[in-house]
Design an enzyme around this catalytic site. Structure first.
Site, mmCIF file in Angstrom:
data_model
loop_
_atom_site.group_PDB
_atom_site.id
_atom_site.type_symbol
_atom_site.label_atom_id
_atom_site.label_comp_id
_atom_site.label_asym_id
_atom_site.label_seq_id
_atom_site.Cartn_x
_atom_site.Cartn_y
_atom_site.Cartn_z
ATOM 1 N N LYS A 144 25.212 -4.644 -0.976
ATOM 2 C CA LYS A 144 26.681 -4.771 -1.116
ATOM 3 C C LYS A 144 27.392 -4.075 0.035
ATOM 4 O O LYS A 144 28.608 -3.957 0.040
ATOM 5 C CB LYS A 144 27.145 -4.130 -2.433
ATOM 6 C CG LYS A 144 26.546 -4.743 -3.684
ATOM 7 C CD LYS A 144 27.126 -4.038 -4.921
ATOM 8 C CE LYS A 144 26.426 -4.474 -6.183
ATOM 9 N NZ LYS A 144 26.770 -3.574 -7.319
ATOM 10 N N ARG B 9 11.485 3.788 3.264
ATOM 11 C CA ARG B 9 11.106 2.827 4.319
ATOM 12 C C ARG B 9 12.350 2.022 4.659
ATOM 13 O O ARG B 9 13.038 1.513 3.771
ATOM 14 C CB ARG B 9 9.998 1.890 3.859
ATOM 15 C CG ARG B 9 9.755 0.775 4.871
ATOM 16 C CD ARG B 9 8.507 -0.020 4.591
ATOM 17 N NE ARG B 9 7.320 0.761 4.904
ATOM 18 C CZ ARG B 9 6.083 0.267 4.840
ATOM 19 N NH1 ARG B 9 5.889 -0.982 4.461
ATOM 20 N NH2 ARG B 9 5.054 1.023 5.147
ATOM 21 N N ARG C 190 0.797 -1.228 0.000
ATOM 22 C CA ARG C 190 0.000 0.000 0.000
ATOM 23 C C ARG C 190 0.826 1.273 0.000
ATOM 24 O O ARG C 190 0.558 2.213 -0.751
ATOM 25 C CB ARG C 190 -0.922 0.041 1.233
ATOM 26 C CG ARG C 190 -2.171 -0.767 1.088
ATOM 27 C CD ARG C 190 -2.595 -1.307 2.438
ATOM 28 N NE ARG C 190 -1.667 -2.355 2.822
ATOM 29 C CZ ARG C 190 -1.830 -3.635 2.485
ATOM 30 N NH1 ARG C 190 -2.896 -4.015 1.863
ATOM 31 N NH2 ARG C 190 -0.920 -4.531 2.799
ATOM 32 N N THR C 191 1.810 1.325 0.873
ATOM 33 C CA THR C 191 2.523 2.593 1.052
ATOM 34 C C THR C 191 3.282 2.954 -0.227
ATOM 35 O O THR C 191 3.184 4.073 -0.730
ATOM 36 C CB THR C 191 3.468 2.518 2.260
ATOM 37 O OG1 THR C 191 2.708 2.115 3.392
ATOM 38 C CG2 THR C 191 4.106 3.868 2.539
ATOM 39 N N HIS D 54 5.399 6.188 11.429
ATOM 40 C CA HIS D 54 4.846 6.031 10.073
ATOM 41 C C HIS D 54 3.873 7.199 9.866
ATOM 42 O O HIS D 54 2.654 7.012 9.788
ATOM 43 C CB HIS D 54 4.141 4.685 9.982
ATOM 44 C CG HIS D 54 3.837 4.210 8.587
ATOM 45 N ND1 HIS D 54 3.980 5.004 7.468
ATOM 46 C CD2 HIS D 54 3.388 3.001 8.151
ATOM 47 C CE1 HIS D 54 3.622 4.296 6.402
ATOM 48 N NE2 HIS D 54 3.273 3.085 6.784
HETATM 49 C C1 NCD Z 1 1.916 -0.996 8.152
HETATM 50 C C2 NCD Z 1 3.411 -0.823 8.258
HETATM 51 O O1 NCD Z 1 4.150 -1.096 7.316
HETATM 52 O O2 NCD Z 1 3.809 -0.365 9.316
HETATM 53 N N1 NCD Z 1 1.470 -1.178 6.856
HETATM 54 C C3 NCD Z 1 1.221 -0.074 6.086
HETATM 55 O O3 NCD Z 1 2.077 0.747 5.857
HETATM 56 N N2 NCD Z 1 -0.032 0.083 5.646
HETATM 57 C C4 NCD Z 1 1.360 -1.967 9.106
HETATM 58 C C5 NCD Z 1 1.940 -3.330 9.218
HETATM 59 O O4 NCD Z 1 2.833 -3.725 8.470
HETATM 60 O O5 NCD Z 1 1.463 -4.068 10.100
#
Ligand code: NCD
Length: 309
Positions: free
Chosen positions: A87, A108, A58-59, A136
Site C-alpha cells: 500500500k 529480506r 530455505r532462509t 547475505h
Molecule cells: C540465495 C539468495 O536468496 O540469495 N538463496 C538462499 O538464500 N539460499 C541464492 C539465490 O537465490 O540464488
C-alpha cells in the site's frame, strides 16, 4: 546485547575471527543438543518476525525452524503483496510497527542497504536475510560451517566461487567472510558477471590470493571447494542478456573426473541448471547438507543477538 560486538547481523565483514568462532561453537552445541533429542527453552517467551519482501524457501523456513527449536515463537510476512508495503508503507514504518510485536527481526528486501536502514530504525536486533544484490551474511556463516564440516578446516583451501558473481549476494558475503582465513580464491564468471571490483579489492587487501577466470574446467582441477551459484534472473534489466548467460556454467558428473577426489560442491540453492541431477550422488555434493546447516547456524545467531546463548 549478546556476546557479539553488535546486536545486528548486517554484513559478513562485520565479524571478528573470535565472533565467527563463537557462532560456530554455539551452532555445534545446538546441533549436538538437537541430535540428542533435547527440547530447548533458550528463546522461550521471545517472538521472531520474519519479513520477506523477496521469495525464499530455505532462509525463511530455517530461521523459523531455528526459533521453534529454541522454544520461541514466530510471526511472519512471507509475501510483500500481503503486507502494507504494497500500500506504499515505508520500510521505516513497517519496522517501527513490527518492533511493537517482536523481539528479533529477520528481513529480506530487494534494496541494497535495506537491512542497515531497518537496523537504524529500531533498537531490536535486525538480521539481514539478503538485501538485493548486496549481502547475505547468515548464508555465509552456514556456508563456512559446511566447509568446516566437509573439509575439516578452511585454512589452506582453494575456494572457487562460480556463476553470477556480479549479482549474487551469497558470493559477495562469502568472499568477505572467508578472507578471515588462509584461503586462495578462484572467481569463475563470464565477463559480464564478474565479482564487483570493491569486493575483489577488499579481499586482496586482506592478503588473499585471487585469480579471476571464465573457465570452469580450470577451477574444477584446482578447487577444494566449488561453490556454484544461480544466474540471478531477477537482477537483469534485459531478458535477452539473461537468456544469453543463463547456461554459462553447467556442472555435470563426468566433469568431476577432473576434480580433486576430496572436492566439496556447494550451492546456496535454489539451483536452476548449474548442477545436473547426476552430480547429487557424488560424495562431495554437499548442497543439501549445506541447506540443513542453516538451522544450527541460525539458532546460534538468534540466541546470540538476543543475549540468550
Ligand atoms: C540465495 C539468495 O536468496 O540469495 N538463496 C538462499 O538464500 N539460499 C541464492 C539465490 O537465490 O540464488
Amino acid at each position: 546485547m549478546g556476546k557479539l560486538g553488535r546486536k545486528d547481523v548486517l554484513r559478513s565483514d562485520q565479524f571478528t575471527v573470535d565472533e565467527i568462532d563463537l557462532i560456530v561453537k554455539t551452532a555445534r552445541r545446538f546441533e549436538a543438543a538437537l541430535d540428542a533429542g533435547e527440547v530447548l527453552e533458550t528463546m522461550r517467551g521471545l517472538v521472531l518476525v520474519t519479513l520477506f519482501f523477496e521469495p525464499s524457501t530455505r532462509t525463511r523456513l530455517s530461521f523459523e525452524t531455528a526459533m521453534h527449536r529454541l522454544g520461541g515463537d514466530v510471526i511472519t510476512v512471507a509475501e510483500a503483496k500481503s503486507s502494507s508495503a504494497s500500500k506504499g508503507e515505508s520500510l521505516h514504518d513497517t519496522i517501527k510497527t513490527v518492533e511493537g510485536y517482536a523481539d528479533v527481526i529477520v528481513l529480506r528486501h530487494p534494496r541494497i542497504g535495506a537491512a542497515e536502514e531497518a537496523a537504524a530504525a529500531t533498537p531490536r536486533p535486525v538480521l539481514n536475510a539478503g538485501d538485493g544484490a548486496g549481502q547475505h551474511p547468515t548464508q555465509s556463516l552456514l556456508d563456512l560451517y559446511t566447509i568446516l564440516n566437509e573439509q575439516g578446516e578452511v585454512d589452506g583451501r582453494t575456494i572457487a566461487l562460480a556463476g553470477d558473481l556480479h549479482n549474487g549476494r551469497t558470493v559477495h558475503s562469502l568472499a568477505l567472510l572467508l578472507s578471515n582465513y588462509d584461503v586462495r580464491f578462484l572467481f569463475v564468471a563470464p565477463d559480464a558477471l564478474r565479482m564487483p571490483t570493491e569486493i575483489v579489492e577488499q579481499v586482496t587487501a586482506a592478503g588473499i590470493d585471487v585469480r579471476e577466470t571464465a573457465d570452469l574446467g580450470e577451477a574444477l582441477r584446482e578447487a577444494d571447494v566449488l561453490y556454484m551459484t544461480r544466474i540471478q534472473r531477477e537482477r537483469f534489466e534485459d531478458p535477452e542478456e539473461y537468456e544469453r548467460l543463463k547456461d554459462a556454467f553447467v556442472l555435470q558428473r563426468a566433469m568431476l573426473d577432473r576434480a580433486k577426489p576430496t572436492v566439496t560442491i556447494l550451492h546456496p540453492l535454489p539451483r536452476v541448471n548449474e548442477i545436473a541431477a547426476d552430480v547429487d550422488g557424488h560424495p562431495g555434493a554437499a548442497y543439501f547438507r549445506q541447506s540443513a546447516n542453516g538451522v544450527p547456524i541460525r539458532m546460534a545467531l538468534l540466541a546470540l543477538v538476543a543475549g540468550r546463548a
